[in-house]
Design a protein around this motif. Structure first.
Motif, PDB file in Angstrom:
ATOM      1  N   GLY B 253      69.825 -37.357  -0.480  1.00 51.21           N
ATOM      2  CA  GLY B 253      71.247 -37.316  -0.782  1.00 51.21           C
ATOM      3  C   GLY B 253      71.585 -37.770  -2.186  1.00 51.21           C
ATOM      4  N   THR B 254      70.602 -38.315  -2.905  1.00 49.02           N
ATOM      5  CA  THR B 254      70.877 -38.809  -4.257  1.00 49.02           C
ATOM      6  C   THR B 254      70.845 -37.670  -5.268  1.00 49.02           C
ATOM      7  OG1 THR B 254      69.689 -40.811  -3.613  1.00 49.02           O
ATOM      8  CG2 THR B 254      70.234 -40.561  -5.960  1.00 49.02           C
ATOM      9  N   ALA B 255      71.862 -37.588  -6.108  1.00 46.93           N
ATOM     10  CA  ALA B 255      71.897 -36.549  -7.141  1.00 46.93           C
ATOM     11  C   ALA B 255      70.980 -36.945  -8.294  1.00 46.93           C
ATOM     12  CB  ALA B 255      73.322 -36.370  -7.651  1.00 46.93           C
ATOM     13  N   PRO B 256      70.315 -35.976  -8.928  1.00 46.72           N
ATOM     14  CA  PRO B 256      69.480 -36.299 -10.093  1.00 46.72           C
ATOM     15  C   PRO B 256      70.356 -36.408 -11.333  1.00 46.72           C
ATOM     16  CG  PRO B 256      69.292 -33.953  -9.586  1.00 46.72           C
ATOM     17  CD  PRO B 256      70.299 -34.530  -8.621  1.00 46.72           C
ATOM     18  N   THR B 257      70.647 -37.624 -11.758  1.00 45.15           N
ATOM     19  CA  THR B 257      71.490 -37.832 -12.937  1.00 45.15           C
ATOM     20  C   THR B 257      70.615 -38.024 -14.177  1.00 45.15           C
ATOM     21  OG1 THR B 257      71.463 -40.196 -12.583  1.00 45.15           O
ATOM     22  CG2 THR B 257      73.260 -38.967 -11.563  1.00 45.15           C
ATOM     23  N   ARG B 258      71.258 -37.971 -15.327  1.00 46.94           N
ATOM     24  CA  ARG B 258      70.530 -38.172 -16.584  1.00 46.94           C
ATOM     25  C   ARG B 258      69.764 -39.501 -16.567  1.00 46.94           C
ATOM     26  NH1 ARG B 258      72.790 -36.054 -21.260  1.00 46.94           N
ATOM     27  NH2 ARG B 258      74.700 -36.012 -20.062  1.00 46.94           N
ATOM     28  N   TRP B 259      70.437 -40.549 -16.092  1.00 49.73           N
ATOM     29  CA  TRP B 259      69.810 -41.867 -16.029  1.00 49.73           C
ATOM     30  C   TRP B 259      68.568 -41.848 -15.150  1.00 49.73           C
ATOM     31  CZ3 TRP B 259      69.484 -46.377 -18.249  1.00 49.73           C
ATOM     32  CH2 TRP B 259      68.907 -47.431 -17.545  1.00 49.73           C
ATOM     33  N   ARG B 260      68.716 -41.193 -13.993  1.00 46.15           N
ATOM     34  CA  ARG B 260      67.583 -41.161 -13.053  1.00 46.15           C
ATOM     35  C   ARG B 260      66.437 -40.321 -13.602  1.00 46.15           C
ATOM     36  NH1 ARG B 260      72.128 -40.362  -8.586  1.00 46.15           N
ATOM     37  NH2 ARG B 260      72.825 -42.544  -8.536  1.00 46.15           N
ATOM     38  N   PHE B 261      66.755 -39.276 -14.374  1.00 40.88           N
ATOM     39  CA  PHE B 261      65.690 -38.506 -15.032  1.00 40.88           C
ATOM     40  C   PHE B 261      64.909 -39.385 -16.013  1.00 40.88           C
ATOM     41  CE2 PHE B 261      67.716 -34.403 -13.820  1.00 40.88           C
ATOM     42  CZ  PHE B 261      66.575 -33.807 -13.307  1.00 40.88           C
ATOM     43  N   LEU B 262      65.662 -40.162 -16.802  1.00 41.39           N
ATOM     44  CA  LEU B 262      65.001 -41.025 -17.788  1.00 41.39           C
ATOM     45  C   LEU B 262      64.112 -42.060 -17.110  1.00 41.39           C
ATOM     46  CD1 LEU B 262      67.835 -41.500 -20.431  1.00 41.39           C
ATOM     47  CD2 LEU B 262      65.636 -40.348 -20.764  1.00 41.39           C
ATOM     48  N   GLN B 263      64.613 -42.639 -15.994  1.00 43.59           N
ATOM     49  CA  GLN B 263      63.837 -43.642 -15.270  1.00 43.59           C
ATOM     50  C   GLN B 263      62.634 -43.015 -14.573  1.00 43.59           C
ATOM     51  OE1 GLN B 263      64.173 -46.967 -15.362  1.00 43.59           O
ATOM     52  NE2 GLN B 263      65.678 -46.549 -16.954  1.00 43.59           N
ATOM     53  N   ARG B 264      62.831 -41.795 -14.083  1.00 47.05           N
ATOM     54  CA  ARG B 264      61.749 -41.076 -13.408  1.00 47.05           C
ATOM     55  C   ARG B 264      60.536 -40.953 -14.338  1.00 47.05           C
ATOM     56  NH1 ARG B 264      61.220 -35.387 -13.137  1.00 47.05           N
ATOM     57  NH2 ARG B 264      61.798 -35.589 -15.325  1.00 47.05           N
ATOM     58  N   ASN B 265      60.802 -40.756 -15.623  1.00 45.68           N
ATOM     59  CA  ASN B 265      59.708 -40.564 -16.586  1.00 45.68           C
ATOM     60  C   ASN B 265      58.740 -41.750 -16.629  1.00 45.68           C
ATOM     61  OD1 ASN B 265      60.751 -38.086 -17.219  1.00 45.68           O
ATOM     62  ND2 ASN B 265      61.869 -38.814 -19.020  1.00 45.68           N
ATOM     63  N   ARG B 266      59.261 -42.972 -16.395  1.00 48.46           N
ATOM     64  CA  ARG B 266      58.369 -44.134 -16.441  1.00 48.46           C
ATOM     65  C   ARG B 266      57.387 -44.093 -15.275  1.00 48.46           C
ATOM     66  NH1 ARG B 266      61.849 -46.097 -12.745  1.00 48.46           N
ATOM     67  NH2 ARG B 266      61.553 -48.158 -11.824  1.00 48.46           N
TER      68      ARG B 266
END
Lengths: 419, 419
Positions: B253-266
């Motif tokens: 249910g969580t939308a992929p936001t810009r912030w979450r994309f950046l954090q995903r990279n780590r």
């Protein structure tokens, strides 16, 4: 040809004195001794050019024990242990080419072609060639329309080398780099082959300026300068001769052999502050120039290309081995320590200029709030608080900041991203 | 889907116990705390997951002075000085998302989707994530058809990342590298975007083998795993789910936001032994993954491309800054220290194989002699002696050697190059 320039050349030619004994000896030795022949170099070092030439041309004079001894010691000091037998054989080898009349003729011929011979005792001699030590040439034949007074200093020259069978990518990069360097008053040095060599010269010649302080480009040839090899580059060579200079270790009439091509590469590397390989296959003569540059402690750069291109594998190997990656003329100037205060920055890369984005300046919380704002519908502060994971105070202050920056708009207490 | 595999999965699912208190707490915290929220991480470290979740969901319970004190000290130890006010605000922020029923539902939903939640106390937890220290996630949602028993060890995983708007060059290199790594039993890790991410997965999936010891590929997503983003990659995501695994820090249910994309990279960088950027513009999200890899001391590689291509400027910058140049899967394995005794050699580069040339073995004198031999006409020994600059004895012995090697032929005492 520029008329005032050709007048200059005429004055220069008419003022030229008869060839000195050194010039005649150098011309003769360059006819008899192959480029890079260390035994010949040892003879010249021990005897001086005039005596070395006299000794070889006196075909009946046996090599003396003391001369052999001095040459042996010098060769040993250079790390080349050669038996006495090899030194005697070398003398026989040189003597097969003795022809004093042909030597005098070659000097006259070169003068007629608008050129001459430069020896290490002359002030114009490029001193950087002495870094080649026992592989340094003892003369350079040259041909050009400008007097060699315009010879640039070593730190203003760079070699651009690469494959004959270059791709359109390699060719266009060669033109771009040649032109960029010449515009920055850096002289391009290359060979006379098709492909990268030709395109690097052509690029440099686009910056042609008859008033320029130095040559835009120099072609270093493997054979005599009386005829061009390959013949298909004749127009280009004529243009280089007009605006720049052609040079060679070998006298007119000499064929460009494989050996002479390999030896020629050491001159290209030694003349310049840095060597850049633009496009080269896994096996390419350009890699020998790169190797010489490394041995001489000169800068070495390589232009990358697609990993899928066989034509770039030599460059990619050089980069793996530590060559500097070259993207443009500015990268080359940094490699030459000719930066003029230039430091690479994002915005200096004209082809990839990008405006700073408004989002880049946002805090983490405001970025999360931006992410939570709808593009089409409208969202309440309570809803934004839950979606963004920010408390109400954080949402309100964030929305105010985004509104000031023109990133968020409000209507009847609800919010969305600004269009 | 492989029938025996889906039976395995059914057994695995039916054997799965009810969610533990830790799983419920982790699921709840992952709903309330954004990825990379260091204050949230500090709360979890100080209180443990179960107590942290209980504290946040007891919405009326004020944060105690001793808890604030412990969190402050921990944050300070991590280099994050945060005032007490910020910690209080964080609690308010998390509480806006409290919904215990939704948390339980997300766990059930994920199980229905053929997935689950992994927490750091479980043996399968990828230990390498602890290198992220205060940025380490406290849970991973996963979705896949194989039980997570097949999770590979860190040193058998590599990230392949790059631009969404890749060129055909970048895409084809991504497929090539993905496939080459999977064939060597190295698991590919990437995001779920178009372009390089998708092509790296597709390459890895070509090596699909239901009996393989590990996943060929892992997609790390920025949003919930119940829906795919972008939707155009749905088929690919289904295939990864079948043969590999999808993971995310965020609940369904969580939308992929810009912030979450950046954090995903780590996470992508931390999961793997090395990160390789295949194609990236000057500004590209892939460069943030590269940055994380560097900070974590992981290997960092980049694939070069044409200097004229805007799509390669990010990679070229990384190479300038010291990233390892990557040409093929073998280069990546060397970067991962997974060489299996492999050392790159000319002949290993299949696309540039070249036969050793007969000339390569010749001495300098024999090379000069080869250069002097005519291709068409015939030359006498005397003439060869002059042209090659060798004495008669040298010419005769050299010709004998060249004849034996099939490089020279003779007729009536004259010589030419062998055809």
């Amino acid at each position: 040809m520029n008329p005032s320039l050709s007048t200059n050349v005429q004055e220069h030619l008419s003022a030229r004195p008869q060839p000195s004994a050194t010039s005649i000896a150098a011309a003769g030795l360059s006819r008899m001794i192959e480029p890079g022949d260390v035994i010949g170099k040892a003879l010249v070092e021990v005897s001086g050019m005039v005596d070395a030439y006299a000794f070889i041309t006196h075909s009946t004079q046996p090599i003396s024990g003391s001369l052999l001894q001095s040459m042996s010691e010098l060769l040993e000091a250079w790390g080349h242990r050669k038996g006495i037998k090899l030194l005697r054989e070398a003398t026989e080898r040189w003597r097969t080419r003795t022809n004093h009349e042909a030597v005098l003729q070659s000097l006259r011929y070169m003068e007629q072609l608008g050129g001459g011979l430069l020896t290490p005792d002359e002030p114009l001699w490029p001193q950087q060639l002495s870094d080649l030590e026992f592989n340094a040439p003892f003369c350079l034949w040259w041909r050009g329309s400008k007097p060699p007074l315009l010879w640039p200093s070593a730190e203003r020259m760079v070699s651009l080398v690469g494959s004959r069978d270059a791709t359109s990518y390699g060719n266009s990069v060669a033109v771009e780099l040649g032109s960029g360097l010449a515009q920055a008053d850096v002289t391009v040095v290359s060979g006379g082959a098709y492909g990268i060599d030709a395109m690097a010269h052509r690029g440099a010649l686009t910056a042609e300026d008859p008033e320029a302080a130095t040559f835009p480009t120099i072609a270093v040839m493997a054979g005599g300068l009386d005829r061009y090899y390959p013949a298909g580059n004749t127009d280009l060579m004529d243009e280089i001769r007009t605006c720049g200079v052609l040079i060679s270790e070998t006298p007119p009439g000499t064929a460009p052999t494989r050996w002479r091509f390999l030896q020629r590469n050491r001159l290209i590397a030694a003349l310049t502050a840095a060597t850049v390989v633009i496009e080269a296959r896994w096996r390419s003569g350009a890699l020998s120039t790169a190797h010489h540059a490394l041995l001489l402690g000169r800068g070495l750069g390589a232009v990358p290309g697609p990993v899928t291109s066989a034509s770039s594998q030599g460059c990619l190997k050089l980069l793996k081995d530590g060559a500097e990656l070259i993207r443009d003329a500015q990268d080359i100037r940094l490699l030459m320590n000719d930066s003029d205060g230039y430091a690479p920055q994002e915005t200096d890369q004209s082809f990839m200029k990008s405006e700073p984005r408004a989002h880049d300046q946002l805090s983490v919380n405001d970025l999360m709030l931006m992410d939570a704002l709808p593009i089409r519908g409208w969202s309440t502060v309570d809803h934004l608080s839950e979606v963004a994971g920010l408390n109400i105070g954080g949402v309100l202050s964030g929305l105010a900041r985004l509104q000031i920056q023109g990133l968020a708009v409000t209507r009847e207490g609800s919010w969305q991203k600004a269009k």
